[in-house]
Design an enzyme around this catalytic site. Structure first.
Site, PDB file in Angstrom:
ATOM      1  N   ASP A   1     -32.823 -24.753 -63.017  1.00 42.08           N
ATOM      2  CA  ASP A   1     -33.828 -23.833 -63.535  1.00 42.08           C
ATOM      3  C   ASP A   1     -34.928 -23.645 -62.494  1.00 42.08           C
ATOM      4  O   ASP A   1     -35.146 -24.520 -61.657  1.00 42.08           O
ATOM      5  CB  ASP A   1     -34.406 -24.381 -64.848  1.00 42.08           C
ATOM      6  CG  ASP A   1     -35.047 -23.284 -65.691  1.00 42.08           C
ATOM      7  OD1 ASP A   1     -34.658 -22.099 -65.525  1.00 42.08           O
ATOM      8  OD2 ASP A   1     -35.925 -23.590 -66.518  1.00 42.08           O
ATOM      9  N   GLU A   2     -35.603 -22.518 -62.546  1.00 32.66           N
ATOM     10  CA  GLU A   2     -36.696 -22.194 -61.609  1.00 32.66           C
ATOM     11  C   GLU A   2     -36.228 -22.290 -60.159  1.00 32.66           C
ATOM     12  O   GLU A   2     -36.967 -22.712 -59.266  1.00 32.66           O
ATOM     13  CB  GLU A   2     -37.907 -23.120 -61.842  1.00 32.66           C
ATOM     14  CG  GLU A   2     -38.374 -23.220 -63.286  1.00 32.66           C
ATOM     15  CD  GLU A   2     -39.097 -21.980 -63.797  1.00 32.66           C
ATOM     16  OE1 GLU A   2     -39.101 -20.947 -63.089  1.00 32.66           O
ATOM     17  OE2 GLU A   2     -39.635 -22.031 -64.918  1.00 32.66           O
ATOM     18  N   ALA A   3     -34.980 -21.860 -59.894  1.00 27.12           N
ATOM     19  CA  ALA A   3     -34.396 -22.004 -58.564  1.00 27.12           C
ATOM     20  C   ALA A   3     -35.101 -21.147 -57.512  1.00 27.12           C
ATOM     21  O   ALA A   3     -34.982 -21.414 -56.317  1.00 27.12           O
ATOM     22  CB  ALA A   3     -32.906 -21.646 -58.614  1.00 27.12           C
TER      23      ALA A   3
ATOM     24  N   GLY B   1     -34.158 -12.758 -63.807  1.00 28.47           N
ATOM     25  CA  GLY B   1     -34.852 -11.848 -64.708  1.00 28.47           C
ATOM     26  C   GLY B   1     -36.332 -12.125 -64.595  1.00 28.47           C
ATOM     27  O   GLY B   1     -36.735 -13.110 -63.979  1.00 28.47           O
TER      28      GLY B   1
ATOM     29  N   GLY C   1     -36.187 -15.296 -71.156  1.00 25.84           N
ATOM     30  CA  GLY C   1     -35.250 -16.219 -71.809  1.00 25.84           C
ATOM     31  C   GLY C   1     -34.349 -16.976 -70.854  1.00 25.84           C
ATOM     32  O   GLY C   1     -33.327 -17.508 -71.275  1.00 25.84           O
ATOM     33  N   LYS C   2     -34.732 -17.051 -69.573  1.00 23.69           N
ATOM     34  CA  LYS C   2     -33.886 -17.745 -68.596  1.00 23.69           C
ATOM     35  C   LYS C   2     -33.701 -19.219 -68.950  1.00 23.69           C
ATOM     36  O   LYS C   2     -32.597 -19.738 -68.889  1.00 23.69           O
ATOM     37  CB  LYS C   2     -34.500 -17.653 -67.193  1.00 23.69           C
ATOM     38  CG  LYS C   2     -34.482 -16.252 -66.593  1.00 23.69           C
ATOM     39  CD  LYS C   2     -34.973 -16.248 -65.150  1.00 23.69           C
ATOM     40  CE  LYS C   2     -36.418 -16.689 -65.002  1.00 23.69           C
ATOM     41  NZ  LYS C   2     -37.381 -15.826 -65.725  1.00 23.69           N
ATOM     42  N   SER C   3     -34.812 -19.890 -69.285  1.00 21.63           N
ATOM     43  CA  SER C   3     -34.707 -21.323 -69.562  1.00 21.63           C
ATOM     44  C   SER C   3     -33.918 -21.575 -70.840  1.00 21.63           C
ATOM     45  O   SER C   3     -33.194 -22.564 -70.945  1.00 21.63           O
ATOM     46  CB  SER C   3     -36.099 -21.952 -69.653  1.00 21.63           C
ATOM     47  OG  SER C   3     -36.745 -21.883 -68.396  1.00 21.63           O
TER      48      SER C   3
ATOM     49  N   MET D   1     -40.319 -12.977 -65.858  1.00 16.78           N
ATOM     50  CA  MET D   1     -40.870 -14.063 -66.656  1.00 16.78           C
ATOM     51  C   MET D   1     -40.662 -13.760 -68.135  1.00 16.78           C
ATOM     52  O   MET D   1     -40.656 -12.609 -68.557  1.00 16.78           O
ATOM     53  CB  MET D   1     -42.372 -14.221 -66.374  1.00 16.78           C
ATOM     54  CG  MET D   1     -42.671 -14.459 -64.905  1.00 16.78           C
ATOM     55  SD  MET D   1     -44.430 -14.518 -64.549  1.00 16.78           S
ATOM     56  CE  MET D   1     -44.812 -16.173 -65.098  1.00 16.78           C
ATOM     57  N   ASP D   2     -40.475 -14.823 -68.910  1.00 21.73           N
ATOM     58  CA  ASP D   2     -40.411 -14.680 -70.370  1.00 21.73           C
ATOM     59  C   ASP D   2     -39.176 -13.954 -70.872  1.00 21.73           C
ATOM     60  O   ASP D   2     -39.165 -13.477 -72.002  1.00 21.73           O
ATOM     61  CB  ASP D   2     -41.638 -13.912 -70.902  1.00 21.73           C
ATOM     62  CG  ASP D   2     -42.775 -14.858 -71.224  1.00 21.73           C
ATOM     63  OD1 ASP D   2     -42.536 -16.067 -71.254  1.00 21.73           O
ATOM     64  OD2 ASP D   2     -43.886 -14.359 -71.467  1.00 21.73           O
TER      65      ASP D   2
END
Ligand SMILES: [Zn+2]
Length: 211
Positions: free
Chosen positions: A97-99, A24, A29-31, A26-27
């Site tokens: 995360d951040e893959a 998705g 809600g992935k993390s 930025m911002d």
């Protein structure tokens, strides 16, 4: 474990491992979802590792904008993820995360972990960069993952349309050339990012009050 509520312990080896990629802008809600997923799996007695790269906090932890945080392993380009996992005792799953910022060989290593070591891999990241071009690691995840999910935590462009793409803004203008990865997101950086709909990513219109 007394606080399982409606969830049951899951025995290791109960099913085939999976590689899932959640993407998705930025911002979106992935993390936060990555942290929630880690919480759910660990509550069910499963052992996992949390990995990240270039987290916004500057340190090796996964942080989310709603204020959750967790210690994490920083994925340097030289890190062998198979060696990392097999060096730990019986890991059931990885939260990555951040893959999108991992190397392509590291994405191959994630697939090896799923197929050869029975480790579930949940990867989170951006699909495309500020030019709307796919990150190499994200492209490899699209090619290899068992499941790819566009996150449904909706974010909107300034015009109200769904925000799907990441615009890089320098001096109030959308830019379309430059390094693929530039960390903005701090008050001092001249670079910032803005989530835009496809129409406004392509036209470069930023809307009143957003520049
Ligand atoms: Zn728009």
């Amino acid at each position: 474990m007394t606080d399982l509520s409606a969830l049951s312990p899951v025995p290791p080896g109960a099913r085939d491992a999976v590689l899932k990629f959640f993407f998705g802008p930025m911002d979106c809600g992935k993390s936060t979802l990555a942290l929630q997923m880690n919480y759910n799996h660990s509550r069910q007695g499963r052992r996992g590792l949390v990995l990240t790269k270039h987290d916004r906090s500057g340190g090796p932890q996964v942080t989310s904008r709603i204020g959750l945080g967790l210690e994490a392993i920083e994925v340097e380009d030289s890190l062998d993820l198979v060696a990392l996992v097999t060096g730990h005792d019986s890991i059931d799953y990885l939260i990555c995360d951040e893959a999108c910022f991992y190397t392509v060989p590291q994405i191959e290593q994630l697939a090896d972990l799923v197929d050869d070591h029975g480790v579930d891999v949940y990867a989170f990241g951006l699909a495309s960069d500020f030019r709307s071009v796919m990150f190499p690691a994200a492209q490899r995840l699209f090619e290899l993952a068992d499941e790819v999910c566009r996150l449904q935590v909706e974010v909107l462009c300034w015009c109200g349309r769904p925000g799907l793409l990441n615009g890089r803004i320098v001096g109030g203008e959308v830019v379309r050339t430059g390094e693929q990865v530039v960390i903005g997101d701090t008050d001092r950086s001249p670079v910032r990012y803005q989530v835009l709909c496809r129409r406004h990513h392509r036209s470069g219109l930023l809307g009143e009050g957003t520049a």
